[in-house]
Design an enzyme around this catalytic site. Sequence first.
Site, mmCIF file in Angstrom:
data_model
loop_
_atom_site.group_PDB
_atom_site.id
_atom_site.type_symbol
_atom_site.label_atom_id
_atom_site.label_comp_id
_atom_site.label_asym_id
_atom_site.label_seq_id
_atom_site.Cartn_x
_atom_site.Cartn_y
_atom_site.Cartn_z
ATOM 1 C CG HIS A 1 -2.282 5.485 6.285
ATOM 2 N ND1 HIS A 1 -1.389 5.940 5.349
ATOM 3 C CD2 HIS A 1 -2.197 4.132 6.248
ATOM 4 C CE1 HIS A 1 -0.797 4.913 4.763
ATOM 5 N NE2 HIS A 1 -1.280 3.804 5.295
ATOM 6 C CE LYS B 1 -3.382 -1.506 3.174
ATOM 7 N NZ LYS B 1 -4.616 -1.183 3.880
ATOM 8 C CD GLU C 1 0.603 -3.215 6.959
ATOM 9 O OE1 GLU C 1 0.432 -2.800 5.809
ATOM 10 O OE2 GLU C 1 0.994 -4.372 7.227
HETATM 11 P P1 NAD Z 1 -2.676 -10.745 8.351
HETATM 12 O O1 NAD Z 1 -2.133 -10.150 9.585
HETATM 13 O O2 NAD Z 1 -4.059 -11.293 8.365
HETATM 14 O O3 NAD Z 1 -1.710 -11.917 7.832
HETATM 15 C C1 NAD Z 1 -0.317 -11.766 7.766
HETATM 16 C C2 NAD Z 1 0.299 -13.161 7.644
HETATM 17 O O4 NAD Z 1 1.710 -13.017 7.480
HETATM 18 C C3 NAD Z 1 0.094 -14.048 8.897
HETATM 19 O O5 NAD Z 1 -0.254 -15.354 8.476
HETATM 20 C C4 NAD Z 1 1.481 -14.083 9.547
HETATM 21 O O6 NAD Z 1 1.734 -15.306 10.213
HETATM 22 C C5 NAD Z 1 2.366 -13.972 8.317
HETATM 23 N N1 NAD Z 1 3.717 -13.471 8.622
HETATM 24 C C6 NAD Z 1 4.076 -12.360 9.310
HETATM 25 N N2 NAD Z 1 5.424 -12.262 9.366
HETATM 26 C C7 NAD Z 1 5.920 -13.340 8.703
HETATM 27 C C8 NAD Z 1 7.227 -13.820 8.429
HETATM 28 N N3 NAD Z 1 8.307 -13.171 8.820
HETATM 29 N N4 NAD Z 1 7.342 -14.982 7.753
HETATM 30 C C9 NAD Z 1 6.239 -15.684 7.342
HETATM 31 N N5 NAD Z 1 4.985 -15.266 7.557
HETATM 32 C C10 NAD Z 1 4.828 -14.112 8.225
HETATM 33 O O7 NAD Z 1 -2.502 -9.657 7.177
HETATM 34 P P2 NAD Z 1 -3.555 -9.259 6.047
HETATM 35 O O8 NAD Z 1 -4.635 -8.462 6.665
HETATM 36 O O9 NAD Z 1 -3.855 -10.469 5.245
HETATM 37 O O10 NAD Z 1 -2.687 -8.211 5.170
HETATM 38 C C11 NAD Z 1 -1.550 -8.568 4.428
HETATM 39 C C12 NAD Z 1 -1.003 -7.348 3.708
HETATM 40 O O11 NAD Z 1 -1.925 -6.934 2.684
HETATM 41 C C13 NAD Z 1 -0.798 -6.133 4.606
HETATM 42 O O12 NAD Z 1 0.471 -5.561 4.364
HETATM 43 C C14 NAD Z 1 -1.882 -5.163 4.168
HETATM 44 O O13 NAD Z 1 -1.522 -3.795 4.299
HETATM 45 C C15 NAD Z 1 -2.020 -5.516 2.691
HETATM 46 N N6 NAD Z 1 -3.308 -5.090 2.118
HETATM 47 C C16 NAD Z 1 -3.296 -4.498 0.887
HETATM 48 C C17 NAD Z 1 -4.467 -4.063 0.302
HETATM 49 C C18 NAD Z 1 -4.436 -3.423 -1.048
HETATM 50 O O14 NAD Z 1 -5.480 -3.157 -1.613
HETATM 51 N N7 NAD Z 1 -3.284 -3.142 -1.618
HETATM 52 C C19 NAD Z 1 -5.675 -4.231 0.969
HETATM 53 C C20 NAD Z 1 -5.686 -4.857 2.200
HETATM 54 C C21 NAD Z 1 -4.482 -5.281 2.754
#
Ligand code: NAD
Length: 337
Positions: free
Chosen positions: A193, A119, A189
């Site tokens: 903001h 993002k 995250e």
């Molecule tokens: P979440 O917290 O639900 O899941 C994160 C996963 O990553 C967990 O399974 C955790 O165990 C794993 N993880 C963390 N550190 C790790 C490591 N070092 N090694 C292996 N696995 C690891 O997160 P989420 O809500 O699914 O979001 C994921 C990302 O997507 C975030 O960065 C969020 O900002 C981004 N996102 C982007 C958009 C977009 O439109 N661009 C929209 C929503 C979320």
Amino acid sequence: MIKVAILGAGGLGRGMAQMLEHRKGFQLVGIADTEGYAYCDTGLNFKTLQSVAHVHLYPEAGVKTTPKQAIMQLLQAHGSQLDAIFMALPNLPVTFYKDITQQIATETNFKGVIVDALKRTQAVEMLLTINKKLAQEDILYITGAGATPGFLTTIAAVAAQSFVEVKHINIHFGVGVSNWEQYRATIREDFLHMPGFTPAMVEAMTDADIEAELDKRNGLLELVDMEHADDIILELTGLCHRDQITVGGLVDARNAKKPVATTVTIEGVTVAGQTTKHQFIVGNETTMVDNVCGPACGFMASGVQLYNLGLRGLKTSAEVMPRFSAEGIHKQVAQSL
Ligand code: NAD
């Protein structure tokens, strides 16, 4: 089949596992979280994945690893068997994606396509600095391929084509999730903001702190003028300066219903000199999984097609159009060469 690994098994990682089952030509073979990974060359399925809290518990395919070493251990063991990776990891600290990608490029034998749903503008800027390294290591990385940036950014890039000058692009999203714990990184995250929060503060917050902050706001987070990579991604296409792009939204972290519709508004000047606007409204029934994982899947398919044609290095979503199905991609490219 495009063999895919998902890094991160939270809301979006699991959402991608579900999405891949609905799109032709993909096969999920690997997934990692903080505790371990699961790998199966003949495919992992979403239903079984949903039955385990951590992916190393996946029957027969699960492997428990040293904490936080799962990604490297998965890719060191199976990197050469993969075509594509979807990054569904937290982006805190903001250097995390660049660091982990550099490590993947130099310490594993993965050669293929990486797609993220990053993002923040800073995170994309950091990835741009490793463009050459990625190309040298035979990797094509498509950044900003989620909803925003991603889906909504590419809509803006296409819609702007009917103008001779772009005045302003505004992306305003509505997100509803029934329970913030399904999307911990996403909601955490979002606090980056909010006025009064710094990255160091947000990183140090416990889950109870997040819960308390949500309580104060009745679960609603209003996000204004965000540092969002739609700006750099659209600027790089030559549409307009990044200052002409604004991103904001309203997130309800306690209710699956969207608190407001998601819109993309593109204001520009026509060839006859008229100033007007296009507006795109996203269907209210679509969820974060639909709008992030669906497009990311499409960018992955296009990425593999372009990879097979020889493209390497770092590209943004607005430089690539997403492709609905991955079916027959390897065959089509072989025929065209
Ligand atoms: P979440 O917290 O639900 O899941 C994160 C996963 O990553 C967990 O399974 C955790 O165990 C794993 N993880 C963390 N550190 C790790 C490591 N070092 N090694 C292996 N696995 C690891 O997160 P989420 O809500 O699914 O979001 C994921 C990302 O997507 C975030 O960065 C969020 O900002 C981004 N996102 C982007 C958009 C977009 O439109 N661009 C929209 C929503 C979320």
